[in-house]
Design an enzyme around this catalytic site. Structure first.
Site, short mmCIF file in Angstrom:
data_model
loop_
_atom_site.label_atom_id
_atom_site.label_comp_id
_atom_site.label_asym_id
_atom_site.label_seq_id
_atom_site.Cartn_x
_atom_site.Cartn_y
_atom_site.Cartn_z
N LYS A 33 25.29 -46.78 76.10
CA LYS A 33 23.94 -47.08 75.58
C LYS A 33 23.52 -46.02 74.56
O LYS A 33 24.11 -44.94 74.49
CB LYS A 33 22.93 -47.17 76.72
CG LYS A 33 22.75 -45.87 77.49
CD LYS A 33 21.93 -46.11 78.77
CE LYS A 33 21.79 -44.83 79.56
NZ LYS A 33 21.20 -45.07 80.90
N TYR A 254 7.58 -22.08 58.95
CA TYR A 254 6.24 -22.60 59.19
C TYR A 254 5.55 -21.85 60.32
O TYR A 254 6.18 -21.49 61.32
CB TYR A 254 6.32 -24.08 59.58
CG TYR A 254 6.68 -25.01 58.45
CD1 TYR A 254 5.81 -25.21 57.38
CD2 TYR A 254 7.87 -25.72 58.48
CE1 TYR A 254 6.13 -26.09 56.35
CE2 TYR A 254 8.20 -26.60 57.46
CZ TYR A 254 7.32 -26.78 56.40
OH TYR A 254 7.65 -27.65 55.40
#
Ligand SMILES: *Cc1c(COP(=O)(O)O)cnc(C)c1O
Length: 356
Positions: A33, A254
């Site tokens: 999956k 940042y």
């Protein structure tokens, strides 16, 4: 070309499948999956096709991708279908499906398949996410049987805490499963995920369902021997493409996430959160630079991250950076980001995938 590479070692995938199957001692579904936990579902299915007993995916779309690529082995839909229209494709493409709810059961009853379905009837043995409760299980089974729409019914449950081997919940789930299926006609059973396969011998039934261990990543906490056999399948790496020297007290990137506390050589690496490296990974997350241990410093940006080269005078532009794989465990990076290895693996994208 941007140097970000997800190297996928298909020989390790095969090794891990065989190790899991041996530990389980019986048939085992390889869980593919989420694009094989980010590794590429079609390529992984092809690499396992001659040794796997079958595959499992979350949903019809994922199964159809494998069928379209020519994968003929059994494929189980772990979440079953989301609406009745999908049953036509389940029938035509010869898929197996979980039935986990009253809604899905009613859809099967109302369906008209050309041949009966192979249903995996899910018991909720305590995880309380999906499945029939123990007191509902016999009735659900009888309805399926009476419908004539299910040719084969495999009994199934799922563990909530098998990755915490000392926690007794797995044992109580197993007891609940055995009690709930007692009195039903004999047939296949399936209870174990990777952690169940690795450390719960009593969970070894007809079908194992191996996910994370297939990719060589352990679901267990440190200190267990059972996972030593696993070999990481993905090696996620990039390169340093910029270097800068900073003094003391200088911020990087940042925000005010990191400020240098010594003269620091900073390496700029081509990998960011848009590639799947977790933005929440904290300064100190491990990396390897040309094989030597170092760490992330500063906040991860969308396309770049920064690492500490201060103690690696030979490292510079062009140095190879292992983000996770062999020397750096994805679980360790994940732990620095408050998550588990499954999540960063599933998120890898925009990298060049190289299959070996
Ligand atoms: C994802 C999944 C698995 C595989 O779990 P791992 O922990 O990755 O081994 C097994 N069974 C079900 C029902 C699943 O959804």
């Amino acid at each position: 070309m941007r140097p970000l590479i997800a190297e996928i070692r298909l020989d390790h995938l095969r090794h891990n499948y065989q190790a899991a199957r041996a530990a389980h001692g019986d048939k085992t579904l390889a869980v593919l999956k989420a694009n094989a936990y980010g590794h590429g579902a079609v390529r992984c299915a092809q690499a396992l096709a001659d040794i796997a007993d079958g595959f499992a995916v979350a949903c019809l779309e994922e199964a159809l991708e494998l069928r379209a690529a020519g994968i003929a082995l059994p494929i189980l839909l772990l979440e079953g279908v989301f609406d009745a229209d999908e049953l036509k494709a389940v029938d035509e493409q010869d898929l197996w499906m979980a039935v986990t709810s009253e809604q899905q059961l009613a859809m099967v009853e109302a369906s008209a398949p050309a041949k009966p379905f192979h249903v995996w009837l899910m018991l909720d043995s305590g995880m309380h996410r999906e499945g029939f409760l123990p007191q509902e299980y016999h009735a659900a089974w009888r309805r399926l049987e009476a419908s004539g729409k299910a040719g084969k019914i495999t009994k199934m449950t799922h563990f909530a805490r098998a990755d915490e081997p000392d926690v007794p919940m797995t044992f109580s789930q197993l007891e609940m499963f055995d009690a709930a299926v007692r009195g039903l006609p004999a047939g296949d059973e399936s209870v174990a995920n990777s952690a169940g396969i690795l450390c719960h011998p009593r969970a070894q039934r007809n079908w194992g369902r191996v996910g994370i261990a297939l990719y060589g990543v352990t679901p267990l906490p440190a200190g267990f021997e059972q996972d030593k056999v696993l070999r990481p399948v993905m090696r996620f790496s990039s390169k340093v493409f910029g270097v800068r020297e900073l003094g003391i007290g200088e911020p990087i990137g940042y925000g005010d996430n990191f400020v240098t506390h010594r003269p620091t050589r900073v390496g700029l690496v081509a990998c960011g959160y848009a590639d799947g490296y977790p933005r929440r990974a904290s300064s100190g997350s491990p990396v390897r630079i040309d094989g030597a241990p170092s760490q992330l410093i500063g906040r991860v940006s969308m396309d770049m991250l920064t690492v500490d080269l201060t103690d690696l005078p030979d490292a510079g532009v062009g140095s190879e950076v292992e983000l996770w794989g062999d020397a750096v465990s994805v679980n360790e990076v994940a732990a620095h980001a408050g998550t588990i290895g499954y999540e960063p693996l599933c998120n890898v994208k925009r990298a060049r995938f190289v299959y070996r």
